[in-house]
Design a protein around this motif. Structure first.
Motif, PDB file in Angstrom:
ATOM      1  N   PRO A  69     -31.497  37.174   0.775  1.00  0.00           N
ATOM      2  CA  PRO A  69     -30.129  36.999   1.224  1.00  0.00           C
ATOM      3  C   PRO A  69     -29.436  35.838   0.516  1.00  0.00           C
ATOM      4  O   PRO A  69     -30.091  34.852   0.165  1.00  0.00           O
ATOM      5  CB  PRO A  69     -30.277  36.718   2.719  1.00  0.00           C
ATOM      6  N   ARG A  70     -28.121  36.014   0.322  1.00  0.00           N
ATOM      7  CA  ARG A  70     -27.392  35.008  -0.440  1.00  0.00           C
ATOM      8  C   ARG A  70     -27.372  33.670   0.305  1.00  0.00           C
ATOM      9  O   ARG A  70     -27.391  33.654   1.549  1.00  0.00           O
ATOM     10  CB  ARG A  70     -25.950  35.486  -0.637  1.00  0.00           C
ATOM     11  N   PRO A  71     -27.314  32.560  -0.429  1.00  0.00           N
ATOM     12  CA  PRO A  71     -27.245  31.263   0.240  1.00  0.00           C
ATOM     13  C   PRO A  71     -25.977  31.180   1.093  1.00  0.00           C
ATOM     14  O   PRO A  71     -24.976  31.830   0.787  1.00  0.00           O
ATOM     15  CB  PRO A  71     -27.173  30.259  -0.915  1.00  0.00           C
ATOM     16  N   LEU A  72     -26.061  30.374   2.148  1.00  0.00           N
ATOM     17  CA  LEU A  72     -24.918  30.193   3.044  1.00  0.00           C
ATOM     18  C   LEU A  72     -24.402  28.763   2.907  1.00  0.00           C
ATOM     19  O   LEU A  72     -25.170  27.809   3.047  1.00  0.00           O
ATOM     20  CB  LEU A  72     -25.349  30.454   4.488  1.00  0.00           C
ATOM     21  N   LEU A  90     -19.619  26.277  -8.167  1.00  0.00           N
ATOM     22  CA  LEU A  90     -20.944  26.276  -8.777  1.00  0.00           C
ATOM     23  C   LEU A  90     -21.826  27.407  -8.244  1.00  0.00           C
ATOM     24  O   LEU A  90     -22.756  27.838  -8.916  1.00  0.00           O
ATOM     25  CB  LEU A  90     -21.623  24.919  -8.495  1.00  0.00           C
ATOM     26  N   LEU A  91     -21.537  27.854  -7.030  1.00  0.00           N
ATOM     27  CA  LEU A  91     -22.378  28.877  -6.395  1.00  0.00           C
ATOM     28  C   LEU A  91     -21.471  30.004  -5.883  1.00  0.00           C
ATOM     29  O   LEU A  91     -21.327  30.224  -4.679  1.00  0.00           O
ATOM     30  CB  LEU A  91     -23.119  28.212  -5.216  1.00  0.00           C
ATOM     31  N   PRO A  92     -20.850  30.737  -6.830  1.00  0.00           N
ATOM     32  CA  PRO A  92     -19.798  31.686  -6.416  1.00  0.00           C
ATOM     33  C   PRO A  92     -20.302  32.846  -5.573  1.00  0.00           C
ATOM     34  O   PRO A  92     -19.504  33.468  -4.868  1.00  0.00           O
ATOM     35  CB  PRO A  92     -19.215  32.178  -7.752  1.00  0.00           C
ATOM     36  N   THR A  93     -21.590  33.151  -5.611  1.00  0.00           N
ATOM     37  CA  THR A  93     -22.069  34.293  -4.825  1.00  0.00           C
ATOM     38  C   THR A  93     -22.443  33.901  -3.394  1.00  0.00           C
ATOM     39  O   THR A  93     -22.851  34.760  -2.605  1.00  0.00           O
ATOM     40  CB  THR A  93     -23.301  34.944  -5.489  1.00  0.00           C
ATOM     41  N   ALA A  94     -22.323  32.634  -3.060  1.00  0.00           N
ATOM     42  CA  ALA A  94     -22.710  32.204  -1.704  1.00  0.00           C
ATOM     43  C   ALA A  94     -21.764  32.798  -0.664  1.00  0.00           C
ATOM     44  O   ALA A  94     -20.606  33.098  -0.963  1.00  0.00           O
ATOM     45  CB  ALA A  94     -22.674  30.686  -1.610  1.00  0.00           C
ATOM     46  N   GLU A  95     -22.284  32.956   0.561  1.00  0.00           N
ATOM     47  CA  GLU A  95     -21.411  33.292   1.684  1.00  0.00           C
ATOM     48  C   GLU A  95     -21.005  31.983   2.349  1.00  0.00           C
ATOM     49  O   GLU A  95     -21.677  30.960   2.175  1.00  0.00           O
ATOM     50  CB  GLU A  95     -22.152  34.187   2.674  1.00  0.00           C
ATOM     51  N   VAL A  96     -19.925  32.028   3.108  1.00  0.00           N
ATOM     52  CA  VAL A  96     -19.418  30.796   3.720  1.00  0.00           C
ATOM     53  C   VAL A  96     -19.295  30.980   5.233  1.00  0.00           C
ATOM     54  O   VAL A  96     -18.682  31.948   5.698  1.00  0.00           O
ATOM     55  CB  VAL A  96     -18.046  30.407   3.123  1.00  0.00           C
ATOM     56  N   GLY A  97     -19.911  30.080   5.982  1.00  0.00           N
ATOM     57  CA  GLY A  97     -19.761  30.056   7.446  1.00  0.00           C
ATOM     58  C   GLY A  97     -19.089  28.742   7.830  1.00  0.00           C
ATOM     59  O   GLY A  97     -19.070  27.799   7.028  1.00  0.00           O
ATOM     60  N   PHE A  98     -18.540  28.679   9.036  1.00  0.00           N
ATOM     61  CA  PHE A  98     -17.782  27.472   9.397  1.00  0.00           C
ATOM     62  C   PHE A  98     -18.265  26.886  10.722  1.00  0.00           C
ATOM     63  O   PHE A  98     -18.604  27.618  11.651  1.00  0.00           O
ATOM     64  CB  PHE A  98     -16.293  27.814   9.542  1.00  0.00           C
ATOM     65  N   LEU A 117     -20.433  31.772  12.195  1.00  0.00           N
ATOM     66  CA  LEU A 117     -21.644  31.848  11.379  1.00  0.00           C
ATOM     67  C   LEU A 117     -22.359  33.145  11.692  1.00  0.00           C
ATOM     68  O   LEU A 117     -22.235  33.657  12.810  1.00  0.00           O
ATOM     69  CB  LEU A 117     -22.601  30.698  11.752  1.00  0.00           C
ATOM     70  N   PRO A 118     -23.150  33.673  10.746  1.00  0.00           N
ATOM     71  CA  PRO A 118     -23.947  34.847  11.078  1.00  0.00           C
ATOM     72  C   PRO A 118     -24.894  34.527  12.244  1.00  0.00           C
ATOM     73  O   PRO A 118     -25.386  33.400  12.352  1.00  0.00           O
ATOM     74  CB  PRO A 118     -24.747  35.106   9.796  1.00  0.00           C
ATOM     75  N   GLU A 119     -25.120  35.538  13.138  1.00  0.00           N
ATOM     76  CA  GLU A 119     -26.034  35.337  14.268  1.00  0.00           C
ATOM     77  C   GLU A 119     -27.447  35.056  13.791  1.00  0.00           C
ATOM     78  O   GLU A 119     -28.170  34.263  14.376  1.00  0.00           O
ATOM     79  CB  GLU A 119     -26.076  36.606  15.146  1.00  0.00           C
ATOM     80  N   ASP A 120     -27.832  35.747  12.714  1.00  0.00           N
ATOM     81  CA  ASP A 120     -29.219  35.653  12.248  1.00  0.00           C
ATOM     82  C   ASP A 120     -29.253  34.988  10.876  1.00  0.00           C
ATOM     83  O   ASP A 120     -28.751  35.534   9.898  1.00  0.00           O
ATOM     84  CB  ASP A 120     -29.803  37.072  12.178  1.00  0.00           C
ATOM     85  N   LEU A 121     -29.862  33.833  10.836  1.00  0.00           N
ATOM     86  CA  LEU A 121     -29.957  33.115   9.555  1.00  0.00           C
ATOM     87  C   LEU A 121     -31.385  33.116   9.023  1.00  0.00           C
ATOM     88  O   LEU A 121     -31.731  32.293   8.181  1.00  0.00           O
ATOM     89  CB  LEU A 121     -29.472  31.666   9.732  1.00  0.00           C
ATOM     90  N   ALA A 148     -31.752  26.724  14.739  1.00  0.00           N
ATOM     91  CA  ALA A 148     -31.851  27.548  15.956  1.00  0.00           C
ATOM     92  C   ALA A 148     -31.534  29.006  15.643  1.00  0.00           C
ATOM     93  O   ALA A 148     -32.028  29.924  16.307  1.00  0.00           O
ATOM     94  CB  ALA A 148     -30.907  27.017  17.028  1.00  0.00           C
ATOM     95  N   ARG A 149     -30.727  29.249  14.623  1.00  0.00           N
ATOM     96  CA  ARG A 149     -30.395  30.638  14.232  1.00  0.00           C
ATOM     97  C   ARG A 149     -31.366  31.196  13.188  1.00  0.00           C
ATOM     98  O   ARG A 149     -31.159  32.285  12.674  1.00  0.00           O
ATOM     99  CB  ARG A 149     -28.979  30.681  13.672  1.00  0.00           C
ATOM    100  N   GLY A 150     -32.377  30.403  12.806  1.00  0.00           N
ATOM    101  CA  GLY A 150     -33.429  30.937  11.936  1.00  0.00           C
ATOM    102  C   GLY A 150     -33.403  30.486  10.491  1.00  0.00           C
ATOM    103  O   GLY A 150     -34.179  31.003   9.672  1.00  0.00           O
TER     104      GLY A 150
END
Ligand code: PRP
Ligand code: URA
Length: 210
Positions: A69-72, A90-98, A117-121, A148-150
């Motif tokens: 899975p892509r870095p967050l 620098l890491l354009p394929t990353a996903e972004v959570g807040f 943020l995604p429920e499952d990390l 806590a989300r993994g």
């Protein structure tokens, strides 16, 4: 917990301008982005990759791609938002959570007011962005949230930190895979919980007073 303090004249120079109280917000924002891109180079040293076959104009060869899975990337609002563009450059394929966090200026305790943020990390590499690591309360709470989300490992990029915050995080993250990449490690916290010499309130300098 691993702590890496950047040691590069360009970073120290840019931080000097950032610290200067006469630096206006537009310059402060531009420098923050540039500093994050420089620090991200170090922070992504262990980003997971997988081999890929490609064809050059000359021959087949093996290179690498960022693994799935892509870095967050997780900026801590508000001030961490000023670091986001510098990181995803620098890491354009990353996903972004807040994560939105606000430190109570009396008790210095952080409160979380927003989360997207995604429920499952599970199996995710996470990169947290927050310019200031003062008491360590906000970053500690953010790191707890991600584990806590993994999440499997968390790397935080901070422009400045106080030794008191680093010591508190050392305790709070014991036994976990946590790396902190810093632009500089400052002298101490003052009686109001501000980093000395520091740069003042990062959120206010980026976005104005609220
Ligand atoms: C600042 C900073 C960190 C936190 C650091 O945010 O951006 O998140 O304080 O302090 P700590 O290490 O003692 O927790 P603030 O709460 O002022 O919110 P803002 O980014 O919206 O200005
Ligand atoms: N938050 C900031 O923005 N600056 C500090 O020095 C401490 C906490």
């Amino acid at each position: 917990m691993r702590v890496h303090v950047a040691d590069h004249p360009l970073i120290t120079h840019k931080l000097t301008v950032l610290r200067d109280k006469s630096t206006p917000a537009p310059v402060f924002r531009a420098l923050t982005e540039e500093l994050v891109t420089l620090l991200a180079y170090e922070a992504t040293r262990n980003v997971r990759t997988e081999p890929v076959e490609i064809e050059t104009p000359v021959t087949m060869t093996t290179g690498v791609a960022i693994s799935t899975p892509r870095p967050l990337v997780v900026p801590i609002l508000r001030a961490g938002l000023g670091m986001l563009e510098g990181m995803v450059k620098l890491l354009p394929t990353a996903e972004v959570g807040f994560l939105g966090m606000l430190r109570n200026e009396e008790t210095l305790e952080p409160a979380t007011y927003a989360e997207r943020l995604p429920e499952d990390l599970s199996d995710r590499q996470c990169f947290v962005l927050d310019p200031m690591l003062a008491t360590g309360g906000s970053l500690g709470a953010a790191i707890d949230f991600l584990f806590a989300r993994g999440a499997i490992d968390v790397t935080a990029i901070c422009l400045l930190a106080a030794p008191e915050g680093i010591a508190a995080l050392e305790k709070a993250t014991e036994g976990r895979d946590v790396t902190i990449v810093l632009g500089a490690l400052d002298e101490r916290l003052d009686e109001n919980g501000y980093i000395v010499p520091g740069l003042g309130d990062a959120g206010d300098r980026l976005y104005g007073l609220v």
